[in-house]
Write a protein that holds these residues in place. Structure first.
Motif, mmCIF file in Angstrom:
data_model
loop_
_atom_site.group_PDB
_atom_site.id
_atom_site.type_symbol
_atom_site.label_atom_id
_atom_site.label_comp_id
_atom_site.label_asym_id
_atom_site.label_seq_id
_atom_site.Cartn_x
_atom_site.Cartn_y
_atom_site.Cartn_z
ATOM 1 N N ILE A 108 6.221 -2.750 -7.625
ATOM 2 C CA ILE A 108 6.841 -3.394 -6.476
ATOM 3 C C ILE A 108 7.785 -2.412 -5.800
ATOM 4 N N LEU A 109 8.194 -2.765 -4.596
ATOM 5 C CA LEU A 109 9.106 -1.929 -3.821
ATOM 6 C C LEU A 109 10.550 -2.146 -4.248
ATOM 7 N N GLY A 110 11.306 -1.055 -4.308
ATOM 8 C CA GLY A 110 12.752 -1.134 -4.349
ATOM 9 C C GLY A 110 13.286 -0.800 -2.971
ATOM 10 N N ASN A 111 14.576 -0.747 -2.817
ATOM 11 C CA ASN A 111 15.137 -0.371 -1.520
ATOM 12 C C ASN A 111 14.969 1.103 -1.219
ATOM 13 N N HIS A 112 15.000 1.964 -2.250
ATOM 14 C CA HIS A 112 14.929 3.405 -1.985
ATOM 15 C C HIS A 112 13.521 3.888 -1.634
ATOM 16 N N GLU A 113 12.518 3.069 -1.873
ATOM 17 C CA GLU A 113 11.178 3.442 -1.409
ATOM 18 C C GLU A 113 11.148 3.599 0.120
ATOM 19 N N PHE A 114 12.112 3.006 0.809
ATOM 20 C CA PHE A 114 12.162 3.068 2.267
ATOM 21 C C PHE A 114 12.975 4.260 2.793
ATOM 22 N N ASP A 115 13.531 5.077 1.901
ATOM 23 C CA ASP A 115 14.514 6.077 2.336
ATOM 24 C C ASP A 115 13.968 7.113 3.302
ATOM 25 N N LYS A 116 12.710 7.427 3.237
ATOM 26 C CA LYS A 116 12.142 8.411 4.157
ATOM 27 C C LYS A 116 11.300 7.756 5.253
ATOM 28 N N GLY A 117 11.484 6.450 5.428
ATOM 29 C CA GLY A 117 10.817 5.746 6.512
ATOM 30 C C GLY A 117 9.470 5.173 6.110
ATOM 31 N N MET A 118 8.975 4.288 6.964
ATOM 32 C CA MET A 118 7.743 3.552 6.640
ATOM 33 C C MET A 118 6.497 4.420 6.695
ATOM 34 N N GLU A 119 6.499 5.440 7.525
ATOM 35 C CA GLU A 119 5.311 6.297 7.609
ATOM 36 C C GLU A 119 5.071 7.010 6.279
ATOM 37 N N THR A 120 6.147 7.593 5.723
ATOM 38 C CA THR A 120 6.028 8.260 4.417
ATOM 39 C C THR A 120 5.696 7.251 3.325
ATOM 40 N N LEU A 121 6.365 6.113 3.347
ATOM 41 C CA LEU A 121 6.113 5.068 2.354
ATOM 42 C C LEU A 121 4.665 4.607 2.392
ATOM 43 N N THR A 122 4.159 4.370 3.584
ATOM 44 C CA THR A 122 2.776 3.904 3.721
ATOM 45 C C THR A 122 1.786 4.945 3.209
ATOM 46 N N ARG A 123 2.013 6.204 3.569
ATOM 47 C CA ARG A 123 1.102 7.271 3.141
ATOM 48 C C ARG A 123 1.025 7.348 1.621
ATOM 49 N N GLU A 124 2.173 7.278 0.954
ATOM 50 C CA GLU A 124 2.184 7.406 -0.496
ATOM 51 C C GLU A 124 1.638 6.156 -1.189
ATOM 52 N N TRP A 125 2.017 4.983 -0.696
ATOM 53 C CA TRP A 125 1.600 3.754 -1.385
ATOM 54 C C TRP A 125 0.143 3.404 -1.137
ATOM 55 N N LYS A 126 -0.458 3.934 -0.109
ATOM 56 C CA LYS A 126 -1.900 3.764 0.076
ATOM 57 C C LYS A 126 -2.676 4.437 -1.042
ATOM 58 N N GLN A 127 -2.065 5.426 -1.686
ATOM 59 C CA GLN A 127 -2.747 6.193 -2.716
ATOM 60 C C GLN A 127 -2.432 5.706 -4.136
ATOM 61 N N LEU A 128 -1.594 4.681 -4.255
ATOM 62 C CA LEU A 128 -1.300 4.143 -5.582
ATOM 63 C C LEU A 128 -2.507 3.393 -6.141
ATOM 64 N N LYS A 129 -2.721 3.502 -7.425
ATOM 65 C CA LYS A 129 -3.816 2.797 -8.086
ATOM 66 C C LYS A 129 -3.384 1.415 -8.588
ATOM 67 N N ALA A 130 -2.088 1.191 -8.700
ATOM 68 C CA ALA A 130 -1.575 -0.072 -9.225
ATOM 69 C C ALA A 130 -1.739 -1.198 -8.215
ATOM 70 N N SER A 131 -1.716 -2.444 -8.712
ATOM 71 C CA SER A 131 -1.614 -3.599 -7.827
ATOM 72 C C SER A 131 -0.223 -3.585 -7.202
ATOM 73 N N ARG A 132 -0.164 -3.763 -5.888
ATOM 74 C CA ARG A 132 1.107 -3.721 -5.155
ATOM 75 C C ARG A 132 1.493 -5.161 -4.803
ATOM 76 N N LEU A 133 2.603 -5.622 -5.354
ATOM 77 C CA LEU A 133 3.005 -7.006 -5.166
ATOM 78 C C LEU A 133 4.229 -7.116 -4.257
ATOM 79 N N SER A 134 4.205 -8.072 -3.358
ATOM 80 C CA SER A 134 5.389 -8.474 -2.601
ATOM 81 C C SER A 134 5.194 -9.912 -2.165
ATOM 82 N N THR A 135 5.973 -10.795 -2.744
ATOM 83 C CA THR A 135 5.850 -12.220 -2.463
ATOM 84 C C THR A 135 6.681 -12.642 -1.263
ATOM 85 N N ASN A 136 7.781 -11.933 -1.003
ATOM 86 C CA ASN A 136 8.700 -12.407 0.035
ATOM 87 C C ASN A 136 8.977 -11.391 1.147
ATOM 88 N N TYR A 137 8.058 -10.439 1.352
ATOM 89 C CA TYR A 137 8.073 -9.609 2.558
ATOM 90 C C TYR A 137 6.807 -9.910 3.349
#
Length: 513
Positions: A108-137
């Protein structure tokens, strides 16, 4: 059905071999679900200066538990990044690669995953193999749309286990532009709604993976979620860096066992921070009993390293090591990360740089504890070491602000058990009354609510973050072109901080009475 837990814990001190809580010498244990969990590892790829933690050592533990058990899940509760040069230089790429290599199942996301902005976050998390959960975003219309699911059910034998991911409210903690377009949904309401849905869909157990803190934000914490829930059985948390050790019996009341809304007892767990512990939860698939423990990640594991993690890290290590070996000065004393000396040093530095920026005297400075991520060791000071201490892309700003707004902000800082102010400021507060200010002086004079003061701080706080909303009412006069860590590096290289480092101020400038 709620989990009927027996409090059975395994002692881990002095462990010579690493196995899961239930283990068979001859075959894999298939009668249990073992959940391994981390939180707030903060880019701690290598062991820290006390030789604790390290991703390669974590892999030894994970591999050992997987070898001994048929059903194993590896879960991370957010803030896997920010805190070392690996993130400052490479923007999450190293963390993503090693977490994929460890085989995380849920993140899941913490607050610091956003530190370099959504473009960087999106690029990296698209490549994760884990299930990505967010119930309240709600990510609709953003680059993260489609990357997350609100929940997932996994089956182990006859048991179905549901998972949800609960995130913090970004307002006041994440830079506004870095989460633009994301809609926050009330975390407790969303958690209860999704947990109820999962139970109706056949889940025998619901586990909430959260990044809201154990008890740090009144009204929205793991304890609040537990107290308001009926269908959540286990909470695996993060954000507050709380070490919840099920083996700790000092309080008499286990911190990991709390009551829910209908009086049942559920489990709330967290490992601390920086990857120095690995959490383990063992669920009996027949009885639904739960056992839990913390496993230390330390040098006893070094003779079992397989080299696979180092192979991933090595292409990045040269640049990191180069910056960590570039000496820029000498410190005659050690400044521990959480010590008054460190907080005072950086607060006085911000005030001095603020006066230079403004070209006029500055009345005071404010610095947040959360902006300090590492200690300054005695001896050689390196460029990389300074970036590790203040890794964020924050600038120094000078603003004009009313005394009434300053006093309100001091109350917020007091409720956070104090923050940093310059040496000419003294603040006394009543901790028993949620930070009520008893006295606040600047240069020995009480703060005048009607007066305008010149304040030096960092742009992150000036924008109202770390919940310092009153600072948004100030008017910014000047802003440094360089980020904080670069100014620090320049000051130390030029000897401008020698006087402050040679006479550490141990005074609690903000203190309760």
């Amino acid at each position: 059905m709620m989990i009927l837990n027996r409090i059975i814990v395994a002692a881990v001190a002095g462990l010579l071999t690493v196995t899961s809580c239930n283990n068979s010498k001859n075959e894999k244990n298939d009668g249990h679900l073992v959940i391994l969990h981390t939180n707030d590892t903060h880019s701690a790829i290598d062991p820290d200066r006390h030789d604790l933690g390290g991703v390669a050592r974590r892999k030894v533990l994970v591999d050992s538990v997987r070898k001994a058990n048929e059903n194993v899940l590896l879960i991370d509760a957010g803030d896997a990044v920010q805190g070392s040069l690996y993130y400052t230089i490479f923007g999450g790429e190293v963390e993503r690669k090693v977490m994929n290599a460890l085989g995380y199942d849920i993140q899941i996301l913490g607050n610091h995953e956003f530190d370099k902005g959504m473009e960087t976050l999106t690029r990296e998390w698209k490549q994760l193999k884990a299930s990505r959960l967010s119930t309240n975003y709600d990510f609709t219309g953003t680059s993260l749309e489609g990357l997350f699911v609100p929940s997932v059910i996994k089956q182990f034998g006859d048991m179905k286990v549901g998972f949800i991911g609960i995130n913090l409210d970004p307002i006041g903690i994440i830079i506004e532009d870095n989460y633009k377009g994301i809609k926050y949904l009330d975390g407790i309401k969303a958690a209860n709604s999704e947990a109820e849905k999962l139970k109706k869909d056949g889940a025998d157990i619901v586990i909430a993976v959260t990044h809201i803190g154990y008890e740090n934000e009144p009204g929205y914490s793991d304890l609040d979620l537990a107290a308001a829930s009926k269908n959540i059985d286990i909470i695996i948390g993060g954000h507050s860096h709380t070490v919840i050790d099920p083996a700790d019996q000092r309080t008499g009341v286990p911190k990991w066992r709390v009551a829910n809304a209908i009086g049942d007892t559920i489990s709330v767990l967290q490992t601390g921070s920086s990857g120095i512990n690995l959490g383990e939860i063992d669920i009996d698939l027949k009885t639904k009993d739960v056992k839990a423990r913390l496993i230390p990640v330390d040098k006893r594991l070094d003779d079992r390293l397989d080299g696979s993690i180092e192979k991933i890290i090595s292409p990045y290590r040269a640049k990191v090591d180069s910056m960590r070996s570039e000496v820029i000065g000498i410190s005659p004393f050690e400044f521990e990360r959480k010590s008054p000396e460190m907080l005072n040093l950086l607060s006085d530095f911000v005030k001095a740089r603020g006066a230079e920026l403004c070209g006029k005297p500055v009345d005071l400075s404010i610095m947040n504890k959360g902006g300090i991520r590492n200690s300054l060791a005695k001896g050689d000071i390196t460029k990389g070491g300074i970036i590790d201490i203040a890794p964020f892309d924050n600038s120094i700003v000078v603003m004009e602000i009313k005394g009434s707004d300053l006093l309100e902000n001091f109350g917020i800082m007091a409720a956070q058990e104090g923050n940093g102010v310059s040496g000419n400021v003294e603040i006394l507060y009543d901790q028993s009354e949620t930070g009520k200010i008893n006295s606040a002086t600047i240069d020995g004079k009480p703060v005048d609510p009607s007066k305008t003061y010149r304040l030096a701080t960092i742009d992150y706080l000036a924008a109202g973050n770390d919940y310092m909303e009153p600072l948004k009412r100030g008017t910014i006069l000047s802003k440094s072109p360089e980020v904080l860590y670069q100014i620090l590096i320049d000051y130390i290289s030029e000897g401008k901080l020698n006087k402050l480092m040679s006479a550490p101020d141990k005074t609690q400038r903000m203190r309760s009475f």
